[in-house]
Structure formats: C-alpha cells, structure tokens
Design a protein around this motif. Structure first.
Motif, PDB file in Angstrom:
ATOM      1  N   GLU A   1       2.738  92.972   1.150  1.00  0.00           N
ATOM      2  CA  GLU A   1       2.069  91.882   0.440  1.00  0.00           C
ATOM      3  C   GLU A   1       2.264  91.965  -1.117  1.00  0.00           C
ATOM      4  O   GLU A   1       1.830  91.233  -1.905  1.00  0.00           O
ATOM      5  N   ASP A   2       2.435  93.251  -1.523  1.00  0.00           N
ATOM      6  CA  ASP A   2       2.808  93.708  -2.929  1.00  0.00           C
ATOM      7  C   ASP A   2       3.794  93.033  -3.534  1.00  0.00           C
ATOM      8  O   ASP A   2       4.129  92.586  -4.626  1.00  0.00           O
ATOM      9  N   CYS A   3       4.937  92.557  -2.746  1.00  0.00           N
ATOM     10  CA  CYS A   3       6.040  91.803  -3.129  1.00  0.00           C
ATOM     11  C   CYS A   3       6.039  90.430  -3.227  1.00  0.00           C
ATOM     12  O   CYS A   3       6.704  89.758  -3.896  1.00  0.00           O
ATOM     13  N   GLY A   4       4.572  89.891  -2.748  1.00  0.00           N
ATOM     14  CA  GLY A   4       4.401  88.556  -2.812  1.00  0.00           C
ATOM     15  C   GLY A   4       5.478  87.567  -2.009  1.00  0.00           C
ATOM     16  O   GLY A   4       5.871  86.302  -2.228  1.00  0.00           O
ATOM     17  N   VAL A   5       6.374  88.245  -1.174  1.00  0.00           N
ATOM     18  CA  VAL A   5       7.243  87.521  -0.167  1.00  0.00           C
ATOM     19  C   VAL A   5       6.884  87.900   1.433  1.00  0.00           C
ATOM     20  O   VAL A   5       6.113  89.015   1.552  1.00  0.00           O
ATOM     21  N   GLY A   6       7.295  86.995   2.113  1.00  0.00           N
ATOM     22  CA  GLY A   6       6.874  87.468   3.515  1.00  0.00           C
ATOM     23  C   GLY A   6       7.572  88.494   4.356  1.00  0.00           C
ATOM     24  O   GLY A   6       6.840  89.291   4.819  1.00  0.00           O
ATOM     25  N   ASP A   7       8.776  88.757   3.828  1.00  0.00           N
ATOM     26  CA  ASP A   7       9.543  89.712   4.592  1.00  0.00           C
ATOM     27  C   ASP A   7      10.612  90.469   3.530  1.00  0.00           C
ATOM     28  O   ASP A   7      11.828  90.383   3.776  1.00  0.00           O
ATOM     29  N   CYS A   8       9.956  91.043   2.777  1.00  0.00           N
ATOM     30  CA  CYS A   8      10.622  91.972   1.912  1.00  0.00           C
ATOM     31  C   CYS A   8      11.709  92.879   2.328  1.00  0.00           C
ATOM     32  O   CYS A   8      11.178  93.601   3.211  1.00  0.00           O
ATOM     33  N   PRO A   9      12.800  92.781   2.259  1.00  0.00           N
ATOM     34  CA  PRO A   9      13.936  93.503   2.969  1.00  0.00           C
ATOM     35  C   PRO A   9      13.910  95.128   2.635  1.00  0.00           C
ATOM     36  O   PRO A   9      14.243  96.014   3.238  1.00  0.00           O
ATOM     37  N   LEU A  10      13.055  95.348   1.524  1.00  0.00           N
ATOM     38  CA  LEU A  10      12.873  96.889   0.938  1.00  0.00           C
ATOM     39  C   LEU A  10      11.460  97.415   1.202  1.00  0.00           C
ATOM     40  O   LEU A  10      11.525  98.732   0.895  1.00  0.00           O
ATOM     41  N   CYS A  11      10.638  96.849   1.333  1.00  0.00           N
ATOM     42  CA  CYS A  11       9.296  97.336   1.725  1.00  0.00           C
ATOM     43  C   CYS A  11       9.060  97.828   3.000  1.00  0.00           C
ATOM     44  O   CYS A  11       9.827  97.540   3.962  1.00  0.00           O
ATOM     45  N   PRO A  12       8.229  98.885   3.275  1.00  0.00           N
ATOM     46  CA  PRO A  12       8.176  99.322   4.394  1.00  0.00           C
ATOM     47  C   PRO A  12       7.369  98.171   5.500  1.00  0.00           C
ATOM     48  O   PRO A  12       7.028  97.275   5.139  1.00  0.00           O
ATOM     49  N   PRO A  13       7.940  98.335   6.907  1.00  0.00           N
ATOM     50  CA  PRO A  13       7.352  97.253   7.516  1.00  0.00           C
ATOM     51  C   PRO A  13       5.977  97.086   7.636  1.00  0.00           C
ATOM     52  O   PRO A  13       5.122  98.150   7.530  1.00  0.00           O
ATOM     53  N   ALA A  14       5.576  95.880   8.002  1.00  0.00           N
ATOM     54  CA  ALA A  14       4.121  95.554   7.704  1.00  0.00           C
ATOM     55  C   ALA A  14       3.408  96.591   8.807  1.00  0.00           C
ATOM     56  O   ALA A  14       2.326  96.826   8.571  1.00  0.00           O
ATOM     57  N   THR A  15       3.925  96.920   9.952  1.00  0.00           N
ATOM     58  CA  THR A  15       3.188  97.988  10.955  1.00  0.00           C
ATOM     59  C   THR A  15       3.156  99.325  10.430  1.00  0.00           C
ATOM     60  O   THR A  15       2.445  99.922  11.023  1.00  0.00           O
TER      61      THR A  15
END
Ligand code: SF4
Length: 413
Positions: free
Chosen positions: A248-262
């Motif tokens: 959510e921090d990136c403001g995009v749905g599927d940021c390729p660099l953020c941890p997985p939402a799970t």
C-alpha cells in the motif's frame, strides 16, 4: 518487461545520493579493516599486477569468510606474485594451495584465465568490467566490476550478498532478493550510487558496511553512517502501529519491489524484514562409502592409499581415499560388499567384505549436498599392485596426506 520501480525504491534525489556517498566514504576511511589485498593493491604501481592482486582476492572471497581467506591469499601471492608466475604453475600445485578453501573449481579457473591473459592478451589485463567479464573465464559480473573499479578506477557498481542486504534495507526492497527482476534493479542502483571519483573505495565501503555494520542478524544501526538515508531504519523508528502491507505504501497495486502482500512488515524483525529470499531448496542427501587403506611403508611408518578424482565435477582433480557413492538405505553388509568389490577393482585382488572394519560416519555439508561418508579401514600385509589403467593413485604418509590436494571432507575422514 518488468514494471518501472516506484519512486520510493529509487535513489532519485541527487543531494541525498551525494550526502550518502560522502558519509559512507568518510566512514570507510576511518573504519576500514586492514586487509592484505587492500594494502597490495594500494601500493602496486603496475596496473596488471594490481588487477591480478584484486582478482585473486575477489575469487577467494566468493563464498569464503575474510578471516579464512587472509592466510591463503598471503601464501598464494608469495608463491605466484604475478599472472606469469601463476600461468606456469601446475594444476596440482594450485589444488594443493587451495586445499581447504572449498569450491575448488575457483582455483582451477583462475589459473586457466591467467594462462589465457598471458598467451592471448600478451599479459595485459583487460581494463573495463565489460572486457573482463567477456574475456576471462570464471569472471562474472560482480568480479569484473570489482576488479575494474578497484584496480582501474572505472565508475561501475557491484552487487554481492552484502550489497544486496544494504540496498534492500536502504530502500525497503522486500520482493525476493534472489529473483532476476530484483537483482537487475539492484545493479541499476549500484551504478547510480557509485562515487565517480573513488569508485573502488565506494564499492568496498558498501560491501564493508554490509560485512561489519549492516550484518544479517543484528545490524548496528545506531553506528551506521548512512542511517539517515535508510528507509528500513526510518520505518523501524516511525513504523505504523498496526502492520500494513507494504504494497500500500507504493500506491500501486503490484509493486515489483515491495514484499508480497501476504508477508507484510513484521515489527518484531525491524530492519531485518529486508532482504527477503525465497525458501532455499533442501540440499540433496548423498552417502558415500570410503576406505582408508593402510600399509606399512618401507620405514615402518603407516602409509595410506589416495586416488585422484575425475578432472570435472565436484572436487575435480582432488585426491581422496578410495570412495564409492552408495544408494540410500543400504544395509551395512551390502555396503561392505559393494565397497569390497570396488576395492578389488582397484587392487586387482580379492577383498573380503568381512575384513573391512567400520569406523564411523562423517558428515560434510557442501553448498548443495548433504554428504555422509561411511568410513571403513583395511590394513594390508603384503604389497599391492595398483591397476595403472585406473585413475592416478599413490601411497602417502600422514604428513604427505595433509600436504596433498585433499578436501576438508577427506581430512575429516
Ligand atoms: Fe543497515 Fe541499519 Fe544502516 Fe539501514 S541503518 S543501512 S539497516 S545498518
């Protein structure tokens, strides 16, 4: 093509990048460890010798701790101070000096590459990362970048395990850090960050930070020279009260660099939320029967038979006690029979399985193999004529054994 990285993961503020470089280099000048390859490279005016000195250290340091490498490096550089000297050495000498350092193909390939520089490049080391990687066998992207930046001042970044950890923490990269997409991003970052006037020192500083401060388990963030630019540290200090998926921090749905939402931020882990790796594959289990054959030497001292392994594959060209890979779950009696047959082929005379004395088991972990050596011994009375059609073999005393090109696993045996 991968989606573009959201701004929070980039180093996009030039003033911040400049300040980060300045702080990191000032810290490195104050705190860097005194290491023999650094002293050699700094004092060496000849560019080819300098490149060689850095190259040897970088190959030895792959997968091996600094403390272990120091002694091997010092002995290596005394024995072969130049590319030309190494090119003239035999593979047996290289293996003997490398014995105990692990990942034995590294020494062999280093020597092959030195021969290539001498015979095909007139003894002149390639000067850029691109050429080093293209022309030298065994030199990958990291090693090429390290040699080119440290020895020749090329402004090119490097990414090794330490750099991965530091960059992932600096920019809260929580996607699988071993995935090609993340690794590509990290190379881009390393190339943006590298200091243009002191690239070699900057790269070493980043790796040194990972090795001594931004360590895997309990990083010393309070002492870190770049903590004010570290997003993981800020997140730890000012983290949200309730865990919120980073995505959510990136403001995009599927940021390729953020941890997985799970796998959202775990506040109990702090900065060690980063980096994240996919679960490791379990190492393959292998069982090998090995026999310490002993005879009385001509001076009465015991001697042991060692045989040479094939010139390719695991532990290529090293010496070992006669050994035989076993199927899993064999009964002891069956193991002994198979080993006796194997020894018979070596010695050209029958070996009774009941004469083999079980000594114990030795476990050795290679990077991808969980190896169990089932150790037997056999004392021989008469002399034995070894079959010269088989691999090279020789009888050695205990001292000669330790001076031979044998692996750490065989020393345990
Ligand atoms: Fe690593 Fe901590 Fe420094 Fe961030 S502040 S780079 S986590 S040591």
């Amino acid at each position: 093509a991968p989606a573009p990285a959201p701004g929070r993961h980039l180093f996009s503020d030039p003033a911040e990048v400049e300040a980060l470089r300045r702080n990191l280099l000032a810290w490195y000048d104050r705190c860097k460890r005194d290491l023999p390859w650094r002293a050699l490279a700094a004092a060496e005016p000849d560019a080819d010798r300098r490149g060689y000195a850095v190259w040897v250290s970088e190959i030895m340091l792959q997968q091996t701790q600094v403390a272990t490498v120091i002694d091997y490096y010092t002995r290596w550089m005394q024995k072969w101070p130049t590319l030309q000297a190494l090119a003239q050495a035999s593979l047996e000498e290289v293996n003997e000096l490398w014995a105990g350092l692990g990942y034995y193909s590294r020494g062999k390939r280093l020597q092959e590459a030195a021969r290539k520089v001498v015979s095909e490049l007139a003894g002149r080391m390639p000067r850029t990362a691109e050429e080093l990687q293209k022309l030298l066998p065994g030199v990958g992207r990291y090693t090429a970048g390290a040699i080119a930046s440290i020895s020749y001042g090329q402004a090119t970044g490097v990414v090794d395990g330490n750099v991965i950890r530091v960059l992932c923490r600096l920019r809260c990269i929580g996607a699988d850090s071993s995935s090609p997409a993340v690794i590509d991003r990290l190379w881009d970052m390393a190339n943006v960050l590298v200091d243009r006037s002191r690239p070699g020192d900057f790269n070493q500083a980043l790796m040194e930070l990972g090795a001594t401060v931004c360590v895997p388990k309990s990083p010393l963030c309070g002492e870190c020279p770049v903590k004010q630019y570290c997003q993981a540290w800020r997140r730890k200090l000012f983290g949200k009260a309730t865990p919120v998926p980073d995505v959510e921090d990136c403001g995009v749905g599927d940021c390729p660099l953020c941890p997985p939402a799970t796998e959202p931020w775990d506040s109990s882990l702090g900065v060690t939320n980063f980096p994240r790796k996919a679960a490791k594959k379990r190492p393959r289990a292998m069982r090998t029967a090995t026999c310490v054959l002993e005879r009385r030497g001509c001076h009465g001292a015991p001697e042991y038979l060692i045989v040479q392994r094939p010139s390719s594959g695991l532990l290529a060209g090293l010496w070992e006690f006669p050994s035989l890979p076993l199927a899993q779950d064999l009964q002891e009696e069956k193991e002994k029979e198979e080993l006796a047959d194997h020894l018979q082929a070596w010695m050209g005379q029958p070996v009774a399985a009941k004469e083999l004395q079980f000594i114990g088991e030795v476990i050795h972990i290679f990077s991808h193999i969980h190896q169990t050596y089932v150790v037997y011994s056999l004392h021989l009375d008469g002399d034995v004529t070894l079959d010269p059609a088989l691999s090279p073999s020789r009888w050695v005393t205990e001292d000669e054994f330790h001076a031979s090109a044998v692996s750490t696993a065989m020393k345990k045996v």
